[in-house]
Motif scaffolding. Sequence first.
Motif, PDB file in Angstrom:
ATOM      1  N   GLY A   1       0.898  -1.064  -0.101  1.00 29.86           N
ATOM      2  CA  GLY A   1       0.293  -0.136   0.173  1.00 29.86           C
ATOM      3  C   GLY A   1       0.706   1.358   0.098  1.00 29.86           C
ATOM      4  O   GLY A   1       0.140   2.052   0.619  1.00 29.86           O
TER       5      GLY A   1
ATOM      6  N   ASP B   1      -8.889   0.799  -1.721  1.00 33.29           N
ATOM      7  CA  ASP B   1      -7.297   1.248  -0.646  1.00 33.29           C
ATOM      8  C   ASP B   1      -7.868   3.367  -1.338  1.00 33.29           C
ATOM      9  O   ASP B   1      -7.985   3.860  -2.667  1.00 33.29           O
ATOM     10  CB  ASP B   1      -6.397   1.234  -1.032  1.00 33.29           C
ATOM     11  CG  ASP B   1      -4.823   2.103  -0.407  1.00 33.29           C
ATOM     12  OD1 ASP B   1      -5.092   3.720   0.391  1.00 33.29           O
ATOM     13  OD2 ASP B   1      -4.224   1.534   0.076  1.00 33.29           O
TER      14      ASP B   1
ATOM     15  N   HIS C   1      -6.913   1.339   2.956  1.00 33.65           N
ATOM     16  CA  HIS C   1      -5.287   1.230   3.727  1.00 33.65           C
ATOM     17  C   HIS C   1      -5.453   0.506   4.605  1.00 33.65           C
ATOM     18  O   HIS C   1      -4.065  -0.095   5.108  1.00 33.65           O
ATOM     19  CB  HIS C   1      -5.276   2.485   3.556  1.00 33.65           C
ATOM     20  CG  HIS C   1      -3.819   2.535   3.489  1.00 33.65           C
ATOM     21  ND1 HIS C   1      -2.889   3.065   2.798  1.00 33.65           N
ATOM     22  CD2 HIS C   1      -2.947   3.642   4.749  1.00 33.65           C
ATOM     23  CE1 HIS C   1      -1.766   3.301   1.847  1.00 33.65           C
ATOM     24  NE2 HIS C   1      -1.444   3.720   4.052  1.00 33.65           N
TER      25      HIS C   1
END
Length: 411
Positions: free
Chosen positions: A209, A353, A386
């Motif tokens: 991420g 995300d 996230h």
Amino acid sequence: MWYAWLEAQRNLMQMLSEWATRAQSGSAPAQSRDSRVAAAGWDWMYRLIQPPLEPPPFAISTIQIAGEEVPVVEQVVDSTPFCALRKFTRALPSAASTTTLRAPVAPEIFLCAPLAGHHAVMLRETVETLLQDGNVYVTDWADARDVPVAAGSFGLDDYVLAIQRFLRTAGSTGLHVVAVCQATGPTLAATALSASAGEAPPRSVTLMGGPIDARLNPTRVDRFAQTHSLDWFRTTVIDTVPPPHPGAGRRVYPGFIQHAAIVAAHPHRQWALESRYWMSLCSGDAQAIARDLRRLNEYAAVLDMAEDYFVDTIRVSFQEHRLACGTWKVGTNPVRPQDLSYAALCTVEGARDDITGAGQTHAAQTLCSAVPAARRQMLTVADCDHYDLFTGPRWQEVIHPALAAFWRAPG
């Protein structure tokens, strides 16, 4: 400046807190429901205005492995003025009856925590989980307000060099390196620089991420960084640390701004943590209260970032995209991900995300062109935002098992 004003408010809130605590202690019986609800209300108001001044400790004393309680020893094994390298060591028993805990030889994991406004303790659950696999190193970045000006400046290059130093301390051969969020770019740079210098590579590098190439599917965070000048950031969000902090006089991006931004961007997460804590307080369950308060404090444990580092990160990662474009140099040394040829590579993204856009982390697969196909893995996790990448059910049930299997794969 805002920093000095907020410090005055914090001092006032501390005085009010002490007064309220004394007043409350003489009111309704401590175990009555009305008293617990009143205490919960005051506690919520206090923390809303006054986030924790100090981060909670990791405090991982034991973990469960194969149904047995295993002690964990935490120690700082190396440090710079801006970061401490913590090692969490599993104190496994040596008796023959416990060989199930000792074989095969466990790997060691090097967890690169992001320096993006949160203390590393936000990754406490990540560390606990990774201890199932082996001993864990963690980069615990310092709050810039606590670093004296005499310690010097700190920029993005210094961050990369610190990771290189700590990898040497840990002994990079045999390490599984895991970088989260903002740490992905500097970690890839550090391992690439070491590879270019002919140093022994880690066994694997996992990037989760992070904005390796922020040009791809830019999020609100990316667009904001890309559409505001560096001078705007310097004049709008940079402040000076006031006395009596050890870093008085240092220019920083303050943690209180980061805290406000996090709550504004992810109110549902803040509300979920608050709700669980509120219900625990009202129930009077001491164990649940301690657990949920710790999680709240971990999430609220923000820190100040040095101005040079903050501005460097915006310029290098979000405006000039130097890693993705092949133009990044740390000092005079070019960052060449294509020199990584022996370490296995895994990239992980969350399908929901909203901080790191789709494809931004997987872009490392193209940059690391010398890694053999058999030693690569790309994982995009459905229904994963996230924070789910390193905490909660997605981390526990999907991502960590996939990483453990990746590390066990031959090659």
